[in-house]
Design an enzyme around this catalytic site. Sequence first.
Site, PDB file in Angstrom:
ATOM      1  N   GLU A  53       1.007  -1.058   0.140  1.00  0.00           N
ATOM      2  CA  GLU A  53      -0.090   0.183   0.091  1.00  0.00           C
ATOM      3  C   GLU A  53       1.050   1.521   0.429  1.00  0.00           C
ATOM      4  OE1 GLU A  53      -2.560   2.130   3.171  1.00  0.00           O
ATOM      5  OE2 GLU A  53      -3.139  -0.112   3.348  1.00  0.00           O
ATOM      6  N   ASP A  64      -4.531  10.183   8.689  1.00  0.00           N
ATOM      7  CA  ASP A  64      -2.498   9.735   9.943  1.00  0.00           C
ATOM      8  C   ASP A  64      -2.886  10.313  11.363  1.00  0.00           C
ATOM      9  OD1 ASP A  64      -3.065   8.277   6.815  1.00  0.00           O
ATOM     10  OD2 ASP A  64      -1.627   9.807   6.491  1.00  0.00           O
TER      11      ASP A  64
END
Length: 272
Positions: A53, A64
């Site tokens: 990924e 994030d």
Amino acid sequence: MSEQQSRIGVVFDKARAEGRAVLIGCMPAGFPTVEGSIAAMKAMVAAGVDVIELEIPYSDPVMDGPVIQRASDIALAGGVRTRDALRIIEEVTATGAPVVTMTYWNPIEQYGVDAFARDLASAGGTGLITPDLIPEEAGEWLAASDAHGLDRTFLVAPSSTDERLAMTVEHCRGFVYATALMGVTGARTQTSEAAPVLVSRVRKVTDLPVGVGLGVGTGAQAATVAGYADGVIVGSALIRCLLDTPDEPTALTALTTLTTALATGVRHPATP
């Protein structure tokens, strides 16, 4: 379905036949450098990651956690661009491992949606994971992904209603990304108790494989998640191997050691 669309599905089918889960390893493009990120991803594949990924660094990564944010900041400070990410995809895909791209939507809009889909397919990428794009606002991407034979992975969460969950997975292709924890990404000491319930709910409305992300950082945790999910997605723990170690050879050794442990975990799933 074209070969381009089916590569992720083939990996999940093979793992299912082997009685195990797929290991998906995340790394930002250009971290710590463009060449360094290529070396890291290739090391991950060699140590047992099934799917890479690749995250396109972005200046405002709302989902994030601090580890991925820091790595993305380093990549951006080094001057990484979307075109660099496409070159990295091409190099890593040459190992034989599929590469799926995780990206916030703004860089794709800046690049041009159809142009990016064309160039991503040309580089060998399988498709996109889009954490801040919902199907209702994804018309351009739905059209471009159809035109260029790309997978599209939207996110579902424990908070998703049954109606919303069904609508979201209807627009997915390749696999479904189940966020096991509310909040930002990052390795946890324990995996989420909500994750098995969410995976069960997803399986009631789709036959697509379900990958679980957010929180896995050890081989034992990978084995636990592999006991109920089709894929185990690991990011922060892998990235920390490079953040915490100043010299590349030692960092790659640490990365390989952790990847091997995670790969062993997904190959020996715990009984749910």
